[in-house]
Design an enzyme around this catalytic site. Structure first.
Site, mmCIF file in Angstrom:
data_model
loop_
_atom_site.group_PDB
_atom_site.id
_atom_site.type_symbol
_atom_site.label_atom_id
_atom_site.label_comp_id
_atom_site.label_asym_id
_atom_site.label_seq_id
_atom_site.Cartn_x
_atom_site.Cartn_y
_atom_site.Cartn_z
ATOM 1 N N ASN A 114 -7.499 7.304 7.315
ATOM 2 C CA ASN A 114 -7.835 7.002 8.706
ATOM 3 C C ASN A 114 -7.602 8.160 9.679
ATOM 4 O OD1 ASN A 114 -5.091 6.807 8.737
ATOM 5 N ND2 ASN A 114 -4.980 4.816 9.723
ATOM 6 N N ARG A 124 -10.396 7.596 15.497
ATOM 7 C CA ARG A 124 -10.648 6.948 14.209
ATOM 8 C C ARG A 124 -12.072 6.413 14.102
ATOM 9 N NH1 ARG A 124 -4.672 4.239 13.849
ATOM 10 N NH2 ARG A 124 -3.697 5.786 12.487
ATOM 11 N N GLU A 141 10.113 11.830 13.930
ATOM 12 C CA GLU A 141 9.003 12.463 13.216
ATOM 13 C C GLU A 141 8.851 13.934 13.626
ATOM 14 O OE1 GLU A 141 5.730 9.719 13.805
ATOM 15 O OE2 GLU A 141 6.646 8.260 12.454
ATOM 16 N N THR A 189 -5.901 0.966 13.297
ATOM 17 C CA THR A 189 -5.646 1.506 11.947
ATOM 18 C C THR A 189 -6.908 1.481 11.092
ATOM 19 O OG1 THR A 189 -3.375 0.691 12.065
ATOM 20 C CG2 THR A 189 -4.200 1.227 9.882
ATOM 21 N N ARG A 249 -1.984 6.340 21.042
ATOM 22 C CA ARG A 249 -2.433 5.227 20.192
ATOM 23 C C ARG A 249 -3.779 4.687 20.682
ATOM 24 N NH1 ARG A 249 1.133 3.889 16.459
ATOM 25 N NH2 ARG A 249 0.693 1.674 16.181
ATOM 26 N N PHE A 279 0.805 -1.223 0.000
ATOM 27 C CA PHE A 279 0.000 0.000 0.000
ATOM 28 C C PHE A 279 0.840 1.276 0.000
ATOM 29 C CE2 PHE A 279 0.380 -1.489 4.437
ATOM 30 C CZ PHE A 279 0.956 -0.386 5.038
HETATM 31 P P1 CMP Z 1 -0.464 5.361 10.014
HETATM 32 O O1 CMP Z 1 -0.655 5.263 11.478
HETATM 33 O O2 CMP Z 1 -0.277 6.708 9.438
HETATM 34 O O3 CMP Z 1 0.783 4.446 9.591
HETATM 35 C C1 CMP Z 1 0.887 3.839 8.324
HETATM 36 C C2 CMP Z 1 -0.315 4.049 7.472
HETATM 37 O O4 CMP Z 1 -0.443 3.192 6.357
HETATM 38 C C3 CMP Z 1 -1.555 3.754 8.287
HETATM 39 O O5 CMP Z 1 -1.748 4.705 9.291
HETATM 40 C C4 CMP Z 1 -2.618 3.695 7.207
HETATM 41 O O6 CMP Z 1 -3.104 4.965 6.849
HETATM 42 C C5 CMP Z 1 -1.829 3.125 6.044
HETATM 43 N N1 CMP Z 1 -2.205 1.734 5.836
HETATM 44 C C6 CMP Z 1 -1.965 0.699 6.649
HETATM 45 N N2 CMP Z 1 -2.478 -0.443 6.126
HETATM 46 C C7 CMP Z 1 -3.056 -0.092 4.946
HETATM 47 C C8 CMP Z 1 -3.734 -0.822 3.944
HETATM 48 N N3 CMP Z 1 -3.924 -2.130 4.046
HETATM 49 N N4 CMP Z 1 -4.169 -0.143 2.864
HETATM 50 C C9 CMP Z 1 -3.960 1.195 2.760
HETATM 51 N N5 CMP Z 1 -3.316 1.929 3.687
HETATM 52 C C10 CMP Z 1 -2.869 1.296 4.769
#
Ligand code: CMP
Length: 131
Positions: free
Chosen positions: A106, A96, A120, A85, A79, A51
């Site tokens: 998200n 979320r 970061e 997520t 978190r 992704f």
């Molecule tokens: P974040 O906490 O910003 O860290 C990594 C990001 O990748 C996560 O939140 C999601 O927005 C994105 N992400 C994780 N898994 C997927 C997935 N299966 N498809 C698309 N985006 C993803």
């Protein structure tokens, strides 16, 4: 970070209120937009994931709010506040569950460790922008 979907849906204020109510103090904050190159750098740790391309394109699609937040046990507590997520799996009362559209869109990002929070924070802010 408040992501482009949450900025687009006018959720900045609601998200910041949840952060403040949960006891997070703002050390630094910035309204900005990432280029694809910068989004790729920020998420370099995910570069091997299927992704990644979608993530980089999405995270550079519109403005975001970047922030450094302070609190005891900040990484774990943040978190917990943002939830899983995938918003379909995010517990009720989490950011979320309230604001996110999908796994990709998200609403927010939270650092996954104190070490990554430092990296970061450096990515977005100079020492003159922290209070
Ligand atoms: P974040 O906490 O910003 O860290 C990594 C990001 O990748 C996560 O939140 C999601 O927005 C994105 N992400 C994780 N898994 C997927 C997935 N299966 N498809 C698309 N985006 C993803």
């Amino acid at each position: 970070m408040i992501k482009p979907d949450a900025v687009q849906s006018n959720s900045i204020g609601g998200i910041l209120e949840m952060m403040n109510t949960a006891g997070f103090r703002v050390i630094a904050m910035k309204y900005t937009k990432l280029t694809a190159e910068l989004a790729g750098e920020f998420y370099a740790v995910h570069s091997a994931r299927p992704f990644y391309g979608e993530l980089v394109e999405y995270m550079s699609s519109g403005p975001i709010v970047a922030a450094i937040l302070e609190k005891e046990n900040a990484v774990a507590d943040f978190r917990a506040l943002i939830g899983a997520t995938d918003p379909a799996e995010a517990a009720e009362g989490t950011i979320r569950s309230r604001f996110a559209e999908s796994k990709a869109k998200n609403a927010v990002h939270g650092s996954d460790s104190d070490e990554n929070a430092a990296v970061e924070g450096e990515f977005f802010f100079s020492k003159f922008e922290r209070f």
